[in-house]
Design a protein around this motif. Structure first.
Motif, PDB file in Angstrom:
ATOM      1  N   LEU A 254       3.298   2.735   1.197  1.00  9.15           N
ATOM      2  CA  LEU A 254       1.975   3.247   1.568  1.00  9.15           C
ATOM      3  C   LEU A 254       1.905   4.761   1.398  1.00  9.15           C
ATOM      4  CD1 LEU A 254      -0.795   2.572   2.830  1.00  9.15           C
ATOM      5  CD2 LEU A 254       0.263   2.806   5.079  1.00  9.15           C
TER       6      LEU A 254
ATOM      7  N   ALA B 130       2.526   5.626  -2.685  1.00 14.42           N
ATOM      8  CA  ALA B 130       1.523   5.222  -3.668  1.00 14.42           C
ATOM      9  C   ALA B 130       0.096   5.469  -3.182  1.00 14.42           C
ATOM     10  CB  ALA B 130       1.700   3.756  -4.041  1.00 14.42           C
ATOM     11  N   TYR B 131      -0.124   5.392  -1.888  1.00 11.71           N
ATOM     12  CA  TYR B 131      -1.485   5.499  -1.365  1.00 11.71           C
ATOM     13  C   TYR B 131      -1.675   6.703  -0.445  1.00 11.71           C
ATOM     14  CZ  TYR B 131      -2.673   0.982  -3.369  1.00 11.71           C
ATOM     15  OH  TYR B 131      -2.935  -0.045  -4.250  1.00 11.71           O
TER      16      TYR B 131
ATOM     17  N   ALA C  47      -4.207   3.221   4.364  1.00 11.88           N
ATOM     18  CA  ALA C  47      -4.018   1.773   4.510  1.00 11.88           C
ATOM     19  C   ALA C  47      -5.251   1.006   4.041  1.00 11.88           C
ATOM     20  CB  ALA C  47      -3.704   1.430   5.969  1.00 11.88           C
ATOM     21  N   SER C  48      -6.408   1.568   4.249  1.00 11.29           N
ATOM     22  CA  SER C  48      -7.605   0.795   3.897  1.00 11.29           C
ATOM     23  C   SER C  48      -7.756   0.686   2.384  1.00 11.29           C
ATOM     24  CB  SER C  48      -8.845   1.426   4.514  1.00 11.29           C
ATOM     25  OG  SER C  48      -9.107   2.668   3.919  1.00 11.29           O
ATOM     26  N   LYS C  49      -7.362   1.752   1.686  1.00  7.50           N
ATOM     27  CA  LYS C  49      -7.436   1.691   0.235  1.00  7.50           C
ATOM     28  C   LYS C  49      -6.475   0.621  -0.300  1.00  7.50           C
ATOM     29  CE  LYS C  49      -8.164   5.068  -3.455  1.00  7.50           C
ATOM     30  NZ  LYS C  49      -7.755   6.393  -3.976  1.00  7.50           N
ATOM     31  N   LEU C  50      -5.298   0.595   0.304  1.00  6.34           N
ATOM     32  CA  LEU C  50      -4.339  -0.438  -0.088  1.00  6.34           C
ATOM     33  C   LEU C  50      -4.912  -1.816   0.190  1.00  6.34           C
ATOM     34  CD1 LEU C  50      -0.523  -0.351   0.652  1.00  6.34           C
ATOM     35  CD2 LEU C  50      -1.822  -2.452   0.638  1.00  6.34           C
ATOM     36  N   ALA C  51      -5.501  -1.984   1.346  1.00  3.31           N
ATOM     37  CA  ALA C  51      -6.071  -3.286   1.700  1.00  3.31           C
ATOM     38  C   ALA C  51      -7.156  -3.694   0.705  1.00  3.31           C
ATOM     39  CB  ALA C  51      -6.643  -3.243   3.117  1.00  3.31           C
ATOM     40  N   MET C  52      -7.931  -2.721   0.292  1.00  2.00           N
ATOM     41  CA  MET C  52      -8.986  -3.019  -0.681  1.00  2.00           C
ATOM     42  C   MET C  52      -8.396  -3.564  -1.973  1.00  2.00           C
ATOM     43  SD  MET C  52     -11.863  -2.354   0.708  1.00  2.00           S
ATOM     44  CE  MET C  52     -12.261  -1.671   2.308  1.00  2.00           C
ATOM     45  N   HIS C  53      -7.381  -2.869  -2.474  1.00  2.00           N
ATOM     46  CA  HIS C  53      -6.754  -3.345  -3.699  1.00  2.00           C
ATOM     47  C   HIS C  53      -6.139  -4.717  -3.511  1.00  2.00           C
ATOM     48  CE1 HIS C  53      -6.216   0.882  -5.690  1.00  2.00           C
ATOM     49  NE2 HIS C  53      -7.425   0.401  -5.796  1.00  2.00           N
ATOM     50  N   LEU C  54      -5.527  -4.886  -2.360  1.00  2.00           N
ATOM     51  CA  LEU C  54      -4.829  -6.139  -2.088  1.00  2.00           C
ATOM     52  C   LEU C  54      -5.802  -7.309  -2.091  1.00  2.00           C
ATOM     53  CD1 LEU C  54      -2.041  -7.240  -1.253  1.00  2.00           C
ATOM     54  CD2 LEU C  54      -2.815  -7.053   1.109  1.00  2.00           C
ATOM     55  N   LEU C  55      -6.892  -7.139  -1.366  1.00  2.00           N
ATOM     56  CA  LEU C  55      -7.856  -8.238  -1.268  1.00  2.00           C
ATOM     57  C   LEU C  55      -8.664  -8.362  -2.552  1.00  2.00           C
ATOM     58  CD1 LEU C  55      -9.033  -7.599   2.376  1.00  2.00           C
ATOM     59  CD2 LEU C  55      -7.387  -9.275   1.548  1.00  2.00           C
TER      60      LEU C  55
END
Lengths: 130, 130
Positions: free
Chosen positions: A88, A91-92, A96-104
């Motif tokens: 996190l 790379a980000y 965390a929310s940006k990561l979650a966006m990519h993940l979902l």
DNA sequence: TATTGTATACGAAACACTTCGTATTTAAGC
DNA sequence: GCTTAAATACGAAGTGTTTCGTATACAATA
């Protein structure tokens, strides 16, 4: 303790096997590695890495028999969380929310999983009311 | 194309700077690296890594002046998604929901972010009705 | 044009991980 | 007890990244 542990790629693959299968011999791990992957890895290579992991206390071993049996000494979710924290940041930059966006957004998540995640968010929102 | 790109840790730190600041000289990047981090990195080290990144087409450069100006040739979100995919496989064996659980559970996410993520889930659920 | 400061280019060493050849140990079976 | 098969131990080479010393190029200026 666990936060500072940084297993390498190869070590992580071995940990995955031990987490899934429980205690294994070097030969078992080596065969599973070769079964799972495309490339083939020599027995002594697997042995060496597992010996190093033993020295790092990533693994414990039972050497009462001639054939040693190795076990993971670290918990799957602990290592995952530690790696996730580092990833996190790296790379980000901690978003965390940006990561979650990519993940979902990028990876097909099943409806069940989505519901599960939403339930968790609801719980978090209730625990921390604005 | 982007999926196969695997920037190293050091390369990623440089990309982060260029993504944030836009085109920079080696000296600017080096100073920002040293300002941000605890450890100090020599100028020629930064230069060398950026030259390698240029050869790998991670960066482009304007060398019409004596002092070259480098730019990121890869998009932030592309690299992040590629890295995320790899990380998801390596650490979570592809279980996006487990990763999401750790992400939301361990790292303090703001209420706004939670709401944002929930909105995204709602949208995904509507687009893919059971 | 000689000097000086700063830039890039190059090459090698340092470091960490992986890989495997070979030596040694061990246990079982003859 | 000897032989054999399989395991562990050890050491060194291969690979990729990082680090930096040093050489070289260039431009401004005295």
């Amino acid at each position: 303790m666990t936060e500072n542990i940084q297993p390498t790629q190869g070590e992580l693959e071995i940990l995955q096997i031990l987490w899934k299968k429980g205690p294994c011999t070097v030969r078992e791990v080596n065969e599973l590695l070769n079964a799972t992957q495309d490339k083939s890895i020599g027995y002594t290579t697997t042995l060496k890495i597992m010996q190093i992991m033993f020295e790092k206390n990533l693994l414990s071993r039972n050497d009462s028999q001639r054939t040693h049996v190795y076990s993971a000494e670290v918990r799957e979710s602990n290592i995952q969380s530690a790696l996730l924290g580092r990833f996190l940041d790296a790379a980000y930059k901690g978003s965390a929310s940006k990561l979650a966006m990519h993940l979902l957004g990028n990876h097909k998540t099943t409806p069940d999983e989505l519901a599960e995640i939403k339930a968790l968010i609801d719980k978090l929102e209730k625990n921390k009311p604005a």
